[in-house]
Design a protein around this motif. Structure first.
Motif, mmCIF file in Angstrom:
data_model
loop_
_atom_site.group_PDB
_atom_site.id
_atom_site.type_symbol
_atom_site.label_atom_id
_atom_site.label_comp_id
_atom_site.label_asym_id
_atom_site.label_seq_id
_atom_site.Cartn_x
_atom_site.Cartn_y
_atom_site.Cartn_z
ATOM 1 N N LEU A 145 5.628 -6.117 4.098
ATOM 2 C CA LEU A 145 5.375 -4.719 3.768
ATOM 3 C C LEU A 145 6.584 -3.823 4.013
ATOM 4 N N PRO A 165 0.826 -1.217 0.000
ATOM 5 C CA PRO A 165 0.000 0.000 0.000
ATOM 6 C C PRO A 165 0.860 1.267 0.000
ATOM 7 N N TRP A 205 -7.354 -0.461 3.035
ATOM 8 C CA TRP A 205 -8.019 -1.755 2.961
ATOM 9 C C TRP A 205 -9.475 -1.701 3.435
ATOM 10 N N LEU A 218 -2.864 1.775 6.316
ATOM 11 C CA LEU A 218 -3.165 0.443 5.795
ATOM 12 C C LEU A 218 -4.634 0.093 6.025
#
Length: 359
Positions: free
Chosen positions: A210, A118, A142, A138
Motif C-alpha cells: 500500500l 484505497p 474495507w 483503510l
C-alpha cells in the motif's frame, strides 16, 4: 488451447452449443470443431465469441500455462536467514504462483478482484502519525469497523491479494515476503510462526504494497510499515476503549487479553498503548525492561494465538471442477496431491482430513 477456453467460457455462461452458435452466427458443427481444436475461428469470430460469452478476446487467446516471475520482492526475515533458504522459498512461491495463474486462467471472468490501493492512503506520508489515519481510513473503506479482524488472510484475499503460506524448516527465522506476479499482488507467510506474528507479518507486507512510493525519504520504510500494521490490527480507538485514554500503570493481564482478542502479541499491544497516547514513552520503556526480564521477549506467557490458513486456492480448484473447467487429474495436479488422495478428499471418505493440509 482456444477450443478449451471457448468451451469453458460457454459452460460458465450456461449456454448450449446451439445457442452460442446462433448468437455468433456460425453453424453448430463449426462451433463444435472450434471447441475440439479441429477448426480455428477467424479474428472476427473470436471477437463475436468474446462478446457473446462476456469475456475478453485475450482470454480466449491466452496460453494454457504462462511462466511467471516474482517481482518487486520485499522480504520480512531475520538478518541471518540463509540465502539458499530464501532461494528455496522463492522457488516454492513461484511454483505456487504458477499454479495460481493457471487456475485463474481457467475462469472466463476473474473469480477474485484485483487489489486496489484505497483512497485513504495519502500520496505523501511525511510523519509516522499519519499512518494512524491511513489505518482508520483503510478499516472504514474495507468495512472492518473497530472490531478485531477475525481472519486476516480471508480479509486480504477478499481484497485481491494472493496469500501463499509456506513451510519453513524449524529453527530458521523467516516470516514472509511481499511481491508481485504479473498484475497480481502476493503475500507469502510462514506456516511455522505463531498466529500473532503471522498476522503482523501479513499486515506488514500489506503495508509494503500500500505504501510503495508514498513514504517520504526522511522516514524509515520498515518502521512505517510496522506502524501501519499495528494500527490496522489494533486501532487507536480500540486501544483507548479497552485501556482508557490515559494510564499511569498497566496490568500484564490487560495486554494478554488484548493479544487474544485482537490477534496481536503482548509486545505489539504495549507499543500500541504508547502510540495511541494511553501511556508515556518512559512507562513503555520501563514496562519493556520488565517484559524482557521475565523472558517474554523469546516466548510470551500463556497460550499462543493460532495461525491462520488460506482455503481460497483449494476452494477455487473445486469450483473449477464443478464448473467442468477441469477434470479430476488436473484438479489433483493443481493441489499438488495424488489422484487417490484427491478422490478421498473429494468424496469426504477421510472426514477428519485437515482442509489446510495441501496449502
Amino acid at each position: 488451447m482456444i477450443g478449451n477456453r471457448i468451451k469453458r467460457a460457454r459452460k460458465a455462461a450456461g449456454m448450449s452449443l446451439r445457442a452460442l452458435a446462433d448468437e455468433v452466427g456460425v453453424s453448430h458443427t463449426s462451433l463444435n470443431k472450434f471447441e475440439h481444436g479441429t477448426l480455428t475461428p477467424s479474428s472476427a469470430q473470436l471477437i463475436m465469441l468474446g462478446r457473446a460469452l462476456g469475456v475478453r478476446t485475450e482470454y480466449l487467446l491466452r496460453p494454457e500455462r504462462t511462466e511467471v516471475e516474482l517481482e518487486e520482492v520485499e522480504y520480512r526475515k531475520h538478518p541471518k536467514t540463509p540465502r539458499k533458504l530464501l532461494d528455496r522459498i522463492t522457488a516454492t512461491v513461484l511454483d505456487q504462483a504458477e499454479r495460481w495463474m493457471e487456475l485463474l486462467d481457467l475462469y472466463p471472468t476473474p473469480p477474485i478482484k484485483q487489489m486496489v490501493v484505497p483512497s485513504s492512503v495519502s500520496p505523501s506520508i511525511t510523519r509516522y502519525e499519519q499512518l494512524e489515519e491511513v489505518a482508520d481510513g483503510l478499516r472504514l473503506e474495507w468495512g472492518l469497523g473497530e472490531n478485531p479482524i477475525p481472519d486476516l488472510i480471508d480479509t486480504l484475499e477478499s481484497r485481491g491479494l494472493l496469500v501463499i503460506p509456506v513451510e519453513v524448516p524449524e529453527g530458521v527465522r523467516f516470516d514472509g515476503l511481499a511481491g508481485q506476479v504479473g498484475e497480481r499482488h502476493i503475500i507469502v507467510v510462514s506456516k511455522s510462526i505463531p498466529g500473532d506474528r503471522q498476522r503482523l507479518t501479513l499486515a506488514h507486507e500489506l503495508a509494503h504494497r500500500l505504501l510503495a512510493g508514498h513514504i517520504a525519504e526522511n522516514l524509515n520504510e520498515e518502521t512505517a510499515c510496522t506502524r501501519l500494521a499495528g494500527a490496522l490490527l489494533l486501532p487507536r480507538q480500540a486501544v483507548c476503549d479497552h485501556l482508557g485514554n490515559h494510564r499511569n500503570a498497566l496490568e500484564w493481564r490487560e495486554l494478554y487479553l488484548l493479544k487474544h482478542e485482537f490477534g496481536v502479541s503482548m509486545a505489539a499491544a504495549l507499543f500500541r498503548a504508547e502510540q495511541s497516547g494511553v501511556i508515556t514513552e518512559s512507562l513503555k520503556k520501563r514496562l519493556f525492561r520488565e517484559f524482557y526480564t521475565r523472558g517474554w521477549g523469546m516466548k510470551e506467557p500463556g497460550d499462543p494465538v493460532n495461525p491462520e490458513h488460506s482455503l481460497l486456492f483449494e476452494h477455487l480448484v473445486y469450483r473449477a471442477l464443478s464448473e467442468d473447467f477441469i477434470g479430476q487429474s488436473k484438479a489433483a495436479e493443481l493441489l499438488g496431491i495424488s489422484a487417490s488422495q484427491f478422490q478421498e478428499n473429494r468424496s469426504l471418505t477421510e472426514i477428519g482430513v485437515d482442509a489446510t493440509a495441501h496449502q
